[in-house]
Scaffold this motif. Structure first.
Motif, PDB file in Angstrom:
ATOM      1  N   UNK A  14     -72.797 -42.046 -48.116  1.00 44.95           N
ATOM      2  CA  UNK A  14     -71.859 -40.970 -47.820  1.00 44.95           C
ATOM      3  C   UNK A  14     -72.465 -39.645 -48.267  1.00 44.95           C
ATOM      4  N   UNK A  15     -72.564 -38.649 -47.396  1.00 47.58           N
ATOM      5  CA  UNK A  15     -73.200 -37.375 -47.782  1.00 47.58           C
ATOM      6  C   UNK A  15     -72.378 -36.624 -48.810  1.00 47.58           C
ATOM      7  N   UNK A  16     -73.084 -35.856 -49.641  1.00 50.89           N
ATOM      8  CA  UNK A  16     -72.400 -35.028 -50.627  1.00 50.89           C
ATOM      9  C   UNK A  16     -71.485 -34.046 -49.918  1.00 50.89           C
ATOM     10  N   UNK A  17     -70.317 -33.813 -50.512  1.00 55.57           N
ATOM     11  CA  UNK A  17     -69.351 -32.903 -49.919  1.00 55.57           C
ATOM     12  C   UNK A  17     -68.351 -33.565 -49.018  1.00 55.57           C
ATOM     13  N   UNK A  18     -68.469 -34.876 -48.821  1.00 51.23           N
ATOM     14  CA  UNK A  18     -67.492 -35.586 -47.997  1.00 51.23           C
ATOM     15  C   UNK A  18     -66.137 -35.605 -48.700  1.00 51.23           C
ATOM     16  N   UNK A  19     -65.082 -35.355 -47.949  1.00 54.18           N
ATOM     17  CA  UNK A  19     -63.730 -35.309 -48.502  1.00 54.18           C
ATOM     18  C   UNK A  19     -62.985 -36.595 -48.166  1.00 54.18           C
ATOM     19  N   UNK A  20     -62.359 -37.190 -49.171  1.00 53.56           N
ATOM     20  CA  UNK A  20     -61.515 -38.366 -48.995  1.00 53.56           C
ATOM     21  C   UNK A  20     -60.084 -37.957 -49.345  1.00 53.56           C
ATOM     22  N   UNK A  21     -59.158 -38.231 -48.448  1.00 52.65           N
ATOM     23  CA  UNK A  21     -57.750 -37.898 -48.648  1.00 52.65           C
ATOM     24  C   UNK A  21     -56.947 -39.185 -48.527  1.00 52.65           C
TER      25      UNK A  21
END
Length: 253
Positions: A14-21
């Motif tokens: 998973x690339x850095x900065x990916x947002x999980x909500x």
């Protein structure tokens, strides 16, 4: 499925900065790309991407949104009720968007009655692997050093906090002086001395990195009672002061 990481399964990291909500109704994942917006609220697709508080009419159908701009994720309140962030920070619909830090951020949506609905946000970092640590030793909370007199004094002032009352407030210095005179007769428990002793504790713990403000700019004013509240709150949350300490109040003459 086993607990192996993405590299062991042959899945792209998973690339850095990916947002999980995520909420109790599900969640989404969004890559850090300009123009991406994630909306949450009581409504349904396509109006919102993540549902929260689906049965609570105090939650707006579009209550908040997250968007990627200037290499960061930002949170905006678009609902009628407040959003609550860590450290008690509140967001109104007129509040400027707030940037998210790397890592975990819980956001609470104010609901009806005493209800609050949780929206969990997580932004991955460059070295974020999230390796399971189920067998690792639990890290203890950071406890703050107090001598015996300081502990007794703070237990007297903060006994309502140790009873875990809903909205605790410290005893006054006068009330503390009266109780201490009974518990430790012969000691110097004047109000002024108590105040100086508490100020010394505040300054020492502030210099040590205490999580809540313990000093204020005297030129700007500000109630010192709030600083005592911060001190007691932090000592209880860190388990430096715990309910068994209330036994000190039973050691009368």
């Amino acid at each position: 499925m086993t607990g192996t990481d993405s590299r062991a399964r042959g899945v792209a990291p998973i690339p850095a900065g990916t947002l999980h909500v995520r909420t109790v109704y599900g969640g989404v994942e969004a890559r850090p790309e300009p123009g991406v917006t994630i909306r949450f609220g009581r409504g349904q697709r396509p109006g919102v991407d993540v549902c929260v508080g689906e049965d609570d009419l105090w939650v707006s159908r579009r209550h908040g949104e997250l968007f990627y701009r200037r290499r960061r994720w930002w949170l905006r309140n678009t609902g009628r009720q407040l959003l609550r962030l860590p450290r008690g920070r509140l967001m109104h619909a007129t509040t400027e968007p707030v940037p998210l830090a790397v890592g975990y951020t819980p956001v609470f949506v104010r609901g009806s009655g005493f209800r609050e609905h949780l929206v969990e946000l997580y932004v991955t970092g460059h070295d974020d692997e999230r390796v399971p640590r189920r067998r690792a030793v639990t890290l203890p909370p950071r406890r703050w050093p107090l001598d015996d007199d300081e502990r007794l004094l703070l237990v007297v002032l903060g006994q309502r906090y140790l009873l875990y009352e809903e909205v605790p407030r410290p005893l006054s210095y006068r009330q503390a002086a009266e109780q201490l005179a009974y518990l430790r007769p012969g000691g110097d428990w004047r109000e002024r001395r108590i105040e100086h002793r508490i100020e010394a504790v505040r300054r020492r713990l502030h210099a040590g990195g205490f999580p809540y403000p313990l000093t204020h700019d005297k030129s700007a004013g500000g109630p010192s009672g709030d600083l005592l509240h911060n001190l007691l709150r932090g000592l209880v949350e860190s388990t430096t002061l715990v309910p068994p300490d209330l036994e000190l109040l039973e050691d009368g003459p």
